[in-house]
Each structure stands twice: as C-alpha cells, then as structure tokens.
Design an enzyme around this catalytic site. Structure first.
Site, PDB file in Angstrom:
ATOM      1  CG  HIS A  97     -11.166   1.300  -9.565  1.00 10.19           C
ATOM      2  ND1 HIS A  97     -11.370   1.852  -8.325  1.00 10.19           N
ATOM      3  CD2 HIS A  97     -12.368   0.780  -9.930  1.00 10.19           C
ATOM      4  CE1 HIS A  97     -12.626   1.665  -7.963  1.00 10.19           C
ATOM      5  NE2 HIS A  97     -13.256   1.024  -8.921  1.00 10.19           N
ATOM      6  CG  ASP A 127      -9.322   4.059  -6.751  1.00  6.22           C
ATOM      7  OD1 ASP A 127      -8.977   4.040  -7.947  1.00  6.22           O
ATOM      8  OD2 ASP A 127     -10.336   3.489  -6.314  1.00  6.22           O
ATOM      9  N   GLY A 200     -20.213  -0.440  -9.885  1.00  2.00           N
ATOM     10  CA  GLY A 200     -20.741   0.649 -10.692  1.00  2.00           C
ATOM     11  C   GLY A 200     -20.912   1.929  -9.895  1.00  2.00           C
ATOM     12  CG  ASN A 201     -22.966   2.724  -6.144  1.00  2.00           C
ATOM     13  OD1 ASN A 201     -23.605   1.710  -5.901  1.00  2.00           O
ATOM     14  ND2 ASN A 201     -23.529   3.918  -6.304  1.00  2.00           N
ATOM     15  CB  SER A 202     -16.181   2.533  -8.528  1.00  2.00           C
ATOM     16  OG  SER A 202     -16.053   1.343  -7.794  1.00  2.00           O
ATOM     17  CG  LEU A 257      11.438   8.191   4.901  1.00  2.00           C
ATOM     18  CD1 LEU A 257      11.191   7.608   6.287  1.00  2.00           C
ATOM     19  CD2 LEU A 257      12.370   9.387   4.994  1.00  2.00           C
ATOM     20  N   GLY A 258      12.489   5.430   1.321  1.00  2.00           N
ATOM     21  CA  GLY A 258      13.173   4.264   0.765  1.00  2.00           C
ATOM     22  C   GLY A 258      13.385   3.181   1.801  1.00  2.00           C
ATOM     23  CB  VAL A 259      12.534   2.460   5.073  1.00  2.00           C
ATOM     24  CG1 VAL A 259      13.805   3.267   5.259  1.00  2.00           C
ATOM     25  CG2 VAL A 259      11.310   3.311   5.407  1.00  2.00           C
ATOM     26  CB  ILE A 261       7.874   0.356   7.502  1.00  2.00           C
ATOM     27  CG1 ILE A 261       6.789   0.815   6.522  1.00  2.00           C
ATOM     28  CG2 ILE A 261       9.053   1.301   7.529  1.00  2.00           C
ATOM     29  CD1 ILE A 261       6.233   2.192   6.810  1.00  2.00           C
TER      30      ILE A 261
END
Length: 475
Positions: A97, A127, A200-202, A257-259, A261
């Site tokens: 980010h 991230d 700023g620590n990111s 999987l395409g679910v 949940i």
C-alpha cells in the site's frame, strides 16, 4: 539496604538488554525512508489524503487546479513509508500500500543519500512489495523465518513515522496469529506488537533482540490515528516466502475453489443440531464454472477438513487453499445434510480481483412493484416455488433454485431480520428446498428436536447468506 543491593534488586532479568542502542546501531543502516508521488482524483477542498500522513493541507493550492492537472481531473499526492534492504545489491522490502499507485519512488538512506527506486513486484493480498535501487554494497538485514517469536519477547521497530526517519521504538510481542478482519489481508496471521508504530512506519521492519527481522509493520488499531500500543506486523515466514518470489520476478499465484464461505457459528450449529465441538467453514455460495462447482460442492456444505487437516473456520480454509499450487488436488471432508462426505477438488488459480457479487446494491431498491403476493405463509414469510413469472418478476437467473419470498410480515421475526420479497430460500436445516412442503417439513423437524430456530440459506441481492430464523414463541 545498601546502594549496591538496591541496584541488584532493579537489575534487568536474564535475557533483557541493558539498552537497545547496540542493536539499533547494527540494524538502522539497512532501514530506509520511502517517498512516493501518486496521481489521485482532484480534491474539492484544500487537503489531500496521502499514504502515511492522512489529510494534509496544500499551501497556496487553488481549488480547481490548473494546467495538466485540470485536463485529467487529477492531482499529485505525496506519500511516505518505510522499508529495508534485504540484499547488498539494492532489493528493498516495503508494504504494497506504500507503493502500489506510485509514479515515482525515492528512497532516502540512513547516510542521507537519496536514490530513485523501481518497482520489482508486489502482492496486494499480503500487502508486500519489493523495490530496487541501483548500486551495491548496501547494508542489509535478514528475515528470521525459522525461530518463532514468543508472546512477551522483546521487539524493536525502526522506520519513518510522520516523516521522522530513523525513529526506533521498543516493546514486546503482544499476541500472535491475529486476524484483523477485512478482505485486504486474507492470507496473513499477524503478529501484534506494542512497540509504537504510526503513519509512515508502514513497510518498516520489526526486529528481535538479535537484530533479525521477525515482521514487516503493516497496520495499527487506533481510534485516534496515532499509536495506542496495538500494531500489527506481517510475520517473517510469510514475508520471506513472498518477497523471495517477487525478487525472482514471479507472479504470486494461489489455489482457488470458487466458493463464498463463512464461519460455522454457534447459532448455526444449534439450529442444525450439531455438537458444540463441531468446527468448519460454511459454504454460502459456489461460483458458476469454478473448480468447486465442477467438483460438486454445494451451498450449505460445511468443510471440516482439507487433506486430513482440520478446518476451524473460514480464514483457515482460505489460507489452506491459498497455500496450494494451482492444479493440486484437495481432498475435502464435508458435512452435507447431516452426513459426512469426501469431495476431491482440483484447485484453480485465484483471480486477481475478487469481490462480493452485486456488492453495494440496496435490497429494497431491488424489490419491484409487484402485484399481490402469491404462495403460502411459513413463519412470517410468504413463499412460493419459482415459476417463470416469478423468475421474471424478481429477475432471478436460471441457475437460482428454491422458494422465492413474495411477501414478509413486517411484525414477524423474519421481517425484523430484514427479509425482502425477491429473496430465495435455497436450503432449510441443511437440505435443499423446492416446494413449500419442503420448508414446512424442515420447520417441523427442527421444532420437534427442540431447537429454537431454523437455519436458512437465502439468496439475496448480495449473494447467498445463512440466516437463523427464530421461531415465534407459543403463548
């Protein structure tokens, strides 16, 4: 007592450093300040949002902008974050980010040199990102991905909070395996630390007392916007595996999987008559044409294990599936209509962007002006099998099956839960329904068992949702 005795009484316990200065001097040269320029939509006022700083006034900036900015209705924003060298030849780890929309990336080193960096690769789902500066013989640090830090172990965070580069803070590991919610980081169990980290620590490192990187600072919990002692770091094991692949130029692919949940909550367990100890992930929907659909997974299935490994909830299922390579076969143990079954699924590749179907639609806005309701009343809902006319009236696609809700008693428990005409009851008590009698039988079965409500799987404008419908109390 003597002065010597008093000093001994307050001496740090074994393992605690007298000072973090030696560690800081060892690792600080590898930590960098990252400044980025991005293009953002032109603000209406005199402030702009910048990563790492929040809303910042633009001294002397006109409201409408001018020149090139006016033509594309955007403006330049400045952002800041942190990062650290992981190799002598210029590779730097930071947060996705911090750099994801950057048009220009500048890196400021501890010796005050400023270098231009280029993006090597990034992975939004953890991230993490890798950037690179040209040159060599840079000081670098290493991930500690073998020894697990313990709750209570010392940690040191170094970074660029509020633009104050080279800032060090210290604390302990407060907790491990934190799920901080949301869809931004579905594959990360975060370390929680109380070393102060701020905007700023990111992207900066979390060190142990040996100067090894045990985490990458990524987020804070804060009602004020500043540090309140609750910060979150991506563990070194996840960070190293991901950044190694990004450095090699690889695209991060994950199993799929395409679910859709959710967790198997206590309410769901109670309504289905399952033991309290039952754990698993509840499938609310299956994407048409997905690997899960091809293998026969159904809404209402409860996944209790994958390849023999118990699944305690939806996050664990997401991370277990994401950890496999596309093409691998997964053996899923399910609870379906009260019986255990095994289904083998060949994992696909997770699409780059996944979102909730029809997210953001207003259910009430989707309800058409319909003629008088048709069907039979069950627990405050008027329901009917889906006919061609009802399918057209409520704009239901051909694959939607079940009982359509045509009216809701406003004073009923169903009304208070937000049921709307046009919703479709797909399952009741873990079994598919196609007739009003199916629903009535499910309600009677659950009432006879003494359970207080029936679990319904309901098709809504935002996709399938499990809803426990409590029964009206007898007077």
């Amino acid at each position: 007592p003597s002065a010597g005795a008093a000093g001994a009484a307050f001496a740090p316990p074994q393992g605690a450093p007298l000072s973090f200065a030696d560690i800081f001097q060892q690792v600080a040269p590898a930590v960098v300040q990252i400044d980025v320029k991005t293009r953002v939509p032109k603000p209406s006022g005199q402030t702009i949002q910048i990563p790492g700083f929040g809303a910042v006034p633009i001294p002397g900036a006109p409201r409408g902008g001018s020149g090139e900015d006016s033509e594309d209705n955007s403006t330049t924003a400045l952002g800041a974050g942190s990062g650290f060298f992981i190799s002598a030849d210029g590779y730097i780890v930071t947060n996705n980010h911090v750099v994801e929309n950057a048009e220009e990336i500048k890196v400021k080193l501890s010796d005050e040199r400023e270098l231009t960096a280029r993006l090597i690769g990034r992975d939004p789902l953890t991230d993490l990102a890798v950037i690179k500066v040209e040159g060599g013989n840079f000081p670098f640090v290493s991930f500690e991905d073998k020894a697990e830090p313990r709750v209570g172990d010392w940690v040191i965070a170094v970074g660029n909070p509020f633009g104050l580069g080279g800032t060090a803070t210290a604390g302990i590991v407060s907790a491990k395996a934190r799920d901080i919610g949301g869809n931004e980081n579905p594959y990360t169990d975060f370390l929680q630390i109380d070393a102060a980290i701020n905007r700023g620590n990111s992207g900066g490192p979390t060190f142990d007392i040996y100067g090894r990187v045990i985490g990458v600072n990524s987020a804070i919990y804060s009602p004020t916007g500043g540090s309140v002692g609750i910060g979150f770091a991506i563990p070194a094991g996840i960070a190293k595996a991901t950044t190694d692949r990004l450095m090699r130029g690889e695209t991060i692919e994950r199993g799929y999987l395409g679910v859709t949940i959710g967790d198997l909550t206590s309410d769901y367990r109670e309504s289905l008559g399952l033991p309290d100890a039952t754990k698993g992930a509840f499938i609310t929907d299956v994407t048409k044409g997905s690997p899960g659909a091809s293998a026969g997974l159904l809404p209402g299935d409860i996944v209790v294990s994958i390849n023999g490994r118990s699944i305690r909830g939806s996050n664990e299922l997401t991370r277990t599936v994401g950890a496999v390579q596309p093409g691998e076969t997964l053996r899923l143990e399910l609870l379906r209509e009260g019986r255990r079954q095994t289904v083998n699924v060949r994992a696909g590749t997770r699409p780059a962007n996944l979102g909730a179907p029809d997210a953001g639609k207003d259910p009430e806005a989707e309800t058409p002006n319909a003629p008088a309701a048709v069907g039979e009343a069950v627990e405050g809902l008027t329901v009917a099998p889906i006919s061609a006319a009802l399918r057209s009236r409520y704009d239901l696609s051909a694959e939607v099956q079940g009982l359509v809700v045509t009216a809701v008693s406003p004073q009923s428990r169903a009304g208070r839960l937000g049921f709307q005409p046009g919703m479709v009851i797909v399952q009741a008590d873990g079994r598919r329904v196609s007739s009003v009698k199916d629903l009535q039988d499910a309600v009677e079965r659950v009432k006879s068992s003494g359970r207080p409500g029936v679990l319904l799987l309901v098709r809504t404008p935002n996709g399938n949702a499990p809803i426990v419908l409590p029964f009206a109390k007898s007077e």
